[in-house]
Design a protein around this motif. Structure first.
Motif, short mmCIF file in Angstrom:
data_model
loop_
_atom_site.label_atom_id
_atom_site.label_comp_id
_atom_site.label_asym_id
_atom_site.label_seq_id
_atom_site.Cartn_x
_atom_site.Cartn_y
_atom_site.Cartn_z
N THR A 28 0.84 -1.20 0.00
CA THR A 28 0.00 0.00 0.00
C THR A 28 0.87 1.25 0.00
O THR A 28 1.89 1.32 0.69
N SER A 30 0.23 3.92 1.31
CA SER A 30 0.18 4.62 2.60
C SER A 30 1.40 4.34 3.46
O SER A 30 1.66 5.07 4.43
N LYS A 53 3.55 10.57 4.32
CA LYS A 53 2.72 9.37 4.37
C LYS A 53 1.27 9.67 4.72
O LYS A 53 0.36 9.06 4.18
N ASN A 54 1.07 10.61 5.62
CA ASN A 54 -0.30 10.92 6.03
C ASN A 54 -0.91 12.06 5.22
O ASN A 54 -2.04 12.46 5.48
N ARG A 72 -2.81 12.75 -2.36
CA ARG A 72 -2.84 11.29 -2.34
C ARG A 72 -4.21 10.81 -1.93
O ARG A 72 -4.92 11.48 -1.16
N ASP A 74 -5.21 7.27 -0.44
CA ASP A 74 -4.71 5.95 -0.04
C ASP A 74 -5.75 4.86 -0.26
O ASP A 74 -5.40 3.69 -0.41
N ASN A 77 -4.80 3.90 -3.47
CA ASN A 77 -3.37 3.57 -3.58
C ASN A 77 -2.68 4.42 -4.64
O ASN A 77 -1.84 3.93 -5.42
#
Length: 122
Positions: A28, A30, A53-54, A72, A74, A77
């Motif tokens: 993933t 994330s 990432k977040n 993004r 997530d 993906n």
């Protein structure tokens, strides 16, 4: 391991917009920070944008600040690069990358896509 595939490149007139997508498979997205780089013909690869990432932290090259937006999703993906007010100087192959932390250095990323061509005509 993660595999990255870019899409959304193409030919656009100056002042136009494109949205690039970078879809991840294998692991993933994330789990990684995302980045976009570009390489024009005869030039070195250069940093464009990065996202944590977040998704809270983003950073941009001065040359694209105010015109490009990295984001993004997530659940899908996928990392995106919305490019507005394009100029001929934005013409390049655009690469997405995944790495442990946000970075404006290519060596900070472990995984790379194969690139998508963006051409901006005057």
């Amino acid at each position: 391991q993660v595999q990255l595939v870019e899409s959304g490149g193409g030919l656009v007139q100056a002042g136009g917009s494109l949205r690039l997508s970078c879809a991840a498979s294998g692991r993933t997205f994330s789990s990684y920070a995302g980045g976009w780089f570009r390489q024009a013909r005869g030039k070195e690869r250069e940093f464009v944008a990065t996202i944590s990432k977040n998704g809270v932290r983003t950073s941009y090259a001065d040359s694209v600040k105010g015109r490009f937006t990295i984001s993004r999703d997530d659940a899908k993906n996928t990392v995106y690069l919305q490019m507005n007010s394009l100029i001929p100087g934005d013409t390049a192959v655009y690469f997405c990358a995944a790495g442990p932390f946000t970075s404006n250095q290519a060596r900070g990323y472990s995984y790379w896509g194969q690139g998508t061509q963006v051409t901006v005509s005057s």
